[in-house]
Design an enzyme around this catalytic site. Structure first.
Site, PDB file in Angstrom:
ATOM      1  N   THR A  59      57.356 -14.406  19.106  1.00  0.00           N
ATOM      2  CA  THR A  59      56.540 -13.380  20.263  1.00  0.00           C
ATOM      3  C   THR A  59      55.376 -13.965  20.604  1.00  0.00           C
ATOM      4  OG1 THR A  59      56.617 -10.877  20.813  1.00  0.00           O
ATOM      5  CG2 THR A  59      55.824 -12.065  18.545  1.00  0.00           C
ATOM      6  N   LYS A  63      55.623 -18.000  22.933  1.00  0.00           N
ATOM      7  CA  LYS A  63      56.797 -18.707  23.137  1.00  0.00           C
ATOM      8  C   LYS A  63      56.789 -19.900  23.919  1.00  0.00           C
ATOM      9  CE  LYS A  63      58.628 -13.928  23.511  1.00  0.00           C
ATOM     10  NZ  LYS A  63      59.431 -12.937  24.244  1.00  0.00           N
TER      11      LYS A  63
END
Length: 246
Positions: A59, A63
């Site tokens: 997250t 990413k």
């Protein structure tokens, strides 16, 4: 016991640990899910030393930053340029890390049922990893897409570009930023909400709280407002499918 987990920073808002550990308990799966809060992506290297680690979710803000640490990427993740699922493939003492993107699956499945004939153009607030998956998904569904950035590059909007005329043309508005995420529930992206109508569709990747100020302001103008919770659960189940596929 197999181990899975989430990398990002910060992770105080995360729902993934609760979701997966409850899933494991409910379905009798002998596994656990941990949160790995990394202050710097360089700390990722230490996770490769955990022998029973089988997969990770990724997250904010990693990413895209995690990609150089991977050995392989599947075709979709490579096209998107962002990874939110990592599969640890172990064979005869070797370890291969392969990146995937299940955000595109969760997002597509949650927004597609609400797209109408007038939803031909969309803009996405933010340019991070989540926005790349959303852009990819919307284009696959036939929409024209623009990204909105505080520091726009070619072919992007700045927030100051968003006015009533733009909102008349772009009837799908997607928030991929953390604006409004708990505990900052009084914040929302800076767009002219008074220009929204019942013909607009708003989608917020934020899932905590379930109804953000962004969505509340849209609903006040009659817009359809979708929380990120269904995207979250959809991408989580898709991630589990990736990890469990031989």
């Amino acid at each position: 016991m197999k181990r899975y987990g989430l990398i990002g920073f910060p992770l105080g808002h995360s729902f993934s640990g609760t979701y997966f550990n409850e899933k494991f308990r409910r379905e009798g799966i002998h596994a656990r899910y941990d949160l790995f809060e990394l202050k710097d992506i360089a700390e990722f290297q230490s996770l490769k030393l955990i022998d029973d680690l089988c997969g990770l979710n990724v997250t904010i803000p990693y990413k895209q930053q995690v990609i150089p640490y991977l050995d392989e990427m599947d075709e979709t993740a490579a096209k998107i340029g962002a990874v939110n699922v990592i599969k640890f493939i172990r064979s005869e003492g070797s370890l291969v890390l392969k990146g995937f993107n299940s955000d595109v699956i969760g997002f597509s499945n949650s927004i597609k049922p609400f797209l109408k004939q007038n939803h031909k153009k969309a803009f996405i607030l933010g340019t991070g990893g989540a926005s790349k998956a959303m852009e990819y998904a919307l284009r696959k569904m036939g929409l024209e897409v623009k990204l909105v950035s505080r520091n726009p590059t070619d072919n992007q909007f700045s927030y100051s570009d968003i006015n009533g005329d733009v909102l008349t043309e772009y009837t799908v508005v997607v928030n991929s930023t953390p604006a409004g995420m708990y505990p900052h529930v009084d914040e929302c992206p800076d767009i002219p909400y008074d220009a929204l109508t019942s013909g607009h569709l708003l989608f917020d990747a934020v899932y905590n709280p379930p109804e953000t100020l962004f969505l509340k302001k849209g609903k006040e103008k009659g817009a359809v407002a979708l929380s990120g919770m269904e995207m979250l659960t959809g991408q989580a189940e898709a991630a589990w499918g990736i990890w469990e596929t031989p």
